[in-house]
Design a protein around this motif. Structure first.
Motif, PDB file in Angstrom:
ATOM      1  N   THR A 100     -36.373  -0.084 -29.227  1.00  0.00           N
ATOM      2  CA  THR A 100     -37.727   0.019 -29.787  1.00  0.00           C
ATOM      3  C   THR A 100     -38.540  -1.248 -29.546  1.00  0.00           C
ATOM      4  O   THR A 100     -39.696  -1.171 -29.144  1.00  0.00           O
ATOM      5  N   GLY A 101     -37.950  -2.398 -29.745  1.00  0.00           N
ATOM      6  CA  GLY A 101     -38.673  -3.658 -29.571  1.00  0.00           C
ATOM      7  C   GLY A 101     -39.024  -3.993 -28.138  1.00  0.00           C
ATOM      8  O   GLY A 101     -39.795  -4.919 -27.893  1.00  0.00           O
ATOM      9  N   HIS A 102     -38.468  -3.274 -27.173  1.00  0.00           N
ATOM     10  CA  HIS A 102     -38.730  -3.577 -25.759  1.00  0.00           C
ATOM     11  C   HIS A 102     -39.448  -2.433 -25.041  1.00  0.00           C
ATOM     12  O   HIS A 102     -39.606  -2.482 -23.821  1.00  0.00           O
ATOM     13  N   GLN A 103     -39.883  -1.424 -25.766  1.00  0.00           N
ATOM     14  CA  GLN A 103     -40.619  -0.336 -25.138  1.00  0.00           C
ATOM     15  C   GLN A 103     -42.000  -0.812 -24.730  1.00  0.00           C
ATOM     16  O   GLN A 103     -42.567  -1.715 -25.331  1.00  0.00           O
ATOM     17  N   ARG A 104     -42.510  -0.198 -23.673  1.00  0.00           N
ATOM     18  CA  ARG A 104     -43.829  -0.509 -23.106  1.00  0.00           C
ATOM     19  C   ARG A 104     -43.918  -1.944 -22.569  1.00  0.00           C
ATOM     20  O   ARG A 104     -44.977  -2.561 -22.583  1.00  0.00           O
ATOM     21  N   ARG A 105     -42.770  -2.439 -22.089  1.00  0.00           N
ATOM     22  CA  ARG A 105     -42.722  -3.772 -21.476  1.00  0.00           C
ATOM     23  C   ARG A 105     -42.205  -3.713 -20.046  1.00  0.00           C
ATOM     24  O   ARG A 105     -41.868  -4.738 -19.467  1.00  0.00           O
ATOM     25  N   GLY A 106     -42.059  -2.517 -19.503  1.00  0.00           N
ATOM     26  CA  GLY A 106     -41.608  -2.377 -18.122  1.00  0.00           C
ATOM     27  C   GLY A 106     -40.114  -2.186 -17.958  1.00  0.00           C
ATOM     28  O   GLY A 106     -39.629  -2.042 -16.840  1.00  0.00           O
ATOM     29  N   VAL A 107     -39.366  -2.190 -19.062  1.00  0.00           N
ATOM     30  CA  VAL A 107     -37.909  -2.048 -18.967  1.00  0.00           C
ATOM     31  C   VAL A 107     -37.544  -0.651 -18.469  1.00  0.00           C
ATOM     32  O   VAL A 107     -36.719  -0.497 -17.562  1.00  0.00           O
ATOM     33  N   GLY A 108     -38.147   0.395 -19.041  1.00  0.00           N
ATOM     34  CA  GLY A 108     -37.871   1.761 -18.592  1.00  0.00           C
ATOM     35  C   GLY A 108     -38.220   1.949 -17.128  1.00  0.00           C
ATOM     36  O   GLY A 108     -37.467   2.572 -16.372  1.00  0.00           O
ATOM     37  N   SER A 109     -39.347   1.387 -16.703  1.00  0.00           N
ATOM     38  CA  SER A 109     -39.746   1.477 -15.290  1.00  0.00           C
ATOM     39  C   SER A 109     -38.728   0.778 -14.395  1.00  0.00           C
ATOM     40  O   SER A 109     -38.378   1.279 -13.323  1.00  0.00           O
ATOM     41  N   ALA A 110     -38.239  -0.385 -14.844  1.00  0.00           N
ATOM     42  CA  ALA A 110     -37.243  -1.130 -14.062  1.00  0.00           C
ATOM     43  C   ALA A 110     -35.945  -0.345 -13.955  1.00  0.00           C
ATOM     44  O   ALA A 110     -35.323  -0.281 -12.888  1.00  0.00           O
ATOM     45  N   LEU A 111     -35.535   0.267 -15.065  1.00  0.00           N
ATOM     46  CA  LEU A 111     -34.295   1.056 -15.038  1.00  0.00           C
ATOM     47  C   LEU A 111     -34.448   2.278 -14.144  1.00  0.00           C
ATOM     48  O   LEU A 111     -33.547   2.599 -13.363  1.00  0.00           O
ATOM     49  N   LEU A 112     -35.597   2.962 -14.237  1.00  0.00           N
ATOM     50  CA  LEU A 112     -35.828   4.119 -13.373  1.00  0.00           C
ATOM     51  C   LEU A 112     -35.848   3.691 -11.906  1.00  0.00           C
ATOM     52  O   LEU A 112     -35.262   4.368 -11.053  1.00  0.00           O
ATOM     53  N   ALA A 113     -36.476   2.562 -11.606  1.00  0.00           N
ATOM     54  CA  ALA A 113     -36.496   2.065 -10.230  1.00  0.00           C
ATOM     55  C   ALA A 113     -35.079   1.798  -9.725  1.00  0.00           C
ATOM     56  O   ALA A 113     -34.750   2.096  -8.573  1.00  0.00           O
ATOM     57  N   ALA A 114     -34.229   1.243 -10.594  1.00  0.00           N
ATOM     58  CA  ALA A 114     -32.839   0.987 -10.202  1.00  0.00           C
ATOM     59  C   ALA A 114     -32.112   2.302  -9.917  1.00  0.00           C
ATOM     60  O   ALA A 114     -31.372   2.416  -8.930  1.00  0.00           O
ATOM     61  N   LEU A 115     -32.337   3.314 -10.764  1.00  0.00           N
ATOM     62  CA  LEU A 115     -31.694   4.615 -10.537  1.00  0.00           C
ATOM     63  C   LEU A 115     -32.166   5.237  -9.232  1.00  0.00           C
ATOM     64  O   LEU A 115     -31.357   5.750  -8.449  1.00  0.00           O
ATOM     65  N   LEU A 116     -33.467   5.203  -8.991  1.00  0.00           N
ATOM     66  CA  LEU A 116     -33.997   5.802  -7.767  1.00  0.00           C
ATOM     67  C   LEU A 116     -33.526   5.040  -6.532  1.00  0.00           C
ATOM     68  O   LEU A 116     -33.219   5.645  -5.500  1.00  0.00           O
ATOM     69  N   GLY A 117     -33.439   3.710  -6.642  1.00  0.00           N
ATOM     70  CA  GLY A 117     -32.902   2.922  -5.532  1.00  0.00           C
ATOM     71  C   GLY A 117     -31.466   3.298  -5.223  1.00  0.00           C
ATOM     72  O   GLY A 117     -31.088   3.458  -4.058  1.00  0.00           O
ATOM     73  N   HIS A 118     -30.662   3.476  -6.267  1.00  0.00           N
ATOM     74  CA  HIS A 118     -29.266   3.881  -6.063  1.00  0.00           C
ATOM     75  C   HIS A 118     -29.193   5.286  -5.466  1.00  0.00           C
ATOM     76  O   HIS A 118     -28.381   5.535  -4.568  1.00  0.00           O
ATOM     77  N   ALA A 119     -30.035   6.188  -5.950  1.00  0.00           N
ATOM     78  CA  ALA A 119     -30.044   7.554  -5.407  1.00  0.00           C
ATOM     79  C   ALA A 119     -30.354   7.525  -3.912  1.00  0.00           C
ATOM     80  O   ALA A 119     -29.724   8.252  -3.125  1.00  0.00           O
ATOM     81  N   ARG A 120     -31.282   6.689  -3.513  1.00  0.00           N
ATOM     82  CA  ARG A 120     -31.598   6.565  -2.080  1.00  0.00           C
ATOM     83  C   ARG A 120     -30.409   5.987  -1.315  1.00  0.00           C
ATOM     84  O   ARG A 120     -30.080   6.447  -0.222  1.00  0.00           O
ATOM     85  N   GLU A 121     -29.767   4.968  -1.886  1.00  0.00           N
ATOM     86  CA  GLU A 121     -28.616   4.331  -1.232  1.00  0.00           C
ATOM     87  C   GLU A 121     -27.490   5.321  -0.966  1.00  0.00           C
ATOM     88  O   GLU A 121     -26.826   5.245   0.065  1.00  0.00           O
ATOM     89  N   VAL A 122     -27.246   6.223  -1.906  1.00  0.00           N
ATOM     90  CA  VAL A 122     -26.139   7.172  -1.732  1.00  0.00           C
ATOM     91  C   VAL A 122     -26.560   8.401  -0.935  1.00  0.00           C
ATOM     92  O   VAL A 122     -25.749   9.278  -0.673  1.00  0.00           O
TER      93      VAL A 122
END
Length: 175
Positions: free
Chosen positions: A83-105
């Motif tokens: 809750t204290g870290h929402q709307r700070r780009g953390v979710g976007s960073a995590l989604l970017a990491a997931l999408l990057g991994h999906a592309r890698e595999v």
């Protein structure tokens, strides 16, 4: 570890992260939270890849996300930000990491389900290019809340190749 949001690094999660994940899961998802056993199974399941966002300054886990890959397509299993870290780009960073991994595999597409009443998550996914495919009635239990199914094509399938031009040997002789 990779820094994807200001002051946040992303690293793979392990069994040692289970106590914190279990607490966050209950705080973020309430009655629909996964059990500790389900979280452990997800972390170690075949084709699964889970990462956590950690504050650089403190090492504190501030978000987590998971992806499943079946050899063709990937599915976002979860994304949660404290809750204290929402709307700070953390979710976007995590989604970017997931999408990057999906592309890698080599995933062709990424799919997910999201609560129809989760406007911040819907905006996050739509900004990333996901499109709504359909609605699953009563998908989230025990709350009986509907889900949107969404998809993102990671690459366009190759266009059909034009037939090769016939060589002189292939040309039919007209006599």
């Amino acid at each position: 570890m990779t820094e994807l949001a200001p002051g946040v690094v992303v690293r793979p999660l392990t069994r040692a992260d289970l106590p914190v994940l279990d607490r966050f899961e209950r705080e973020l998802f309430g009655a629909g939270a996964w059990s500790r056993a389900a979280l452990a199974e997800e972390l170690e399941g075949p084709g699964r890849w889970y990462v956590g966002g950690h504050e650089v300054a403190t090492g504190e886990l501030v978000g987590y996300a998971g992806l499943s890959f079946d050899g063709v397509d990937a599915e976002v299993m979860t994304i949660g930000t404290t809750t204290g870290h929402q709307r700070r780009g953390v979710g976007s960073a995590l989604l970017a990491a997931l999408l990057g991994h999906a592309r890698e595999v080599g995933a062709a597409n990424v799919y997910l389900e999201v609560r129809v009443d989760n406007d911040p998550a819907l905006r996050l996914y739509e900004r990333a290019g996901f499109v709504r495919m359909g609605r699953r009635r009563g998908y989230y239990q025990p709350e009986n809340v509907d889900a949107w199914t969404m998809s993102l094509a990671l690459s366009n399938p190759p266009a059909p190749a034009a037939p090769p031009a016939p060589s002189d040997d292939d040309k039919e002789q007209i006599s």
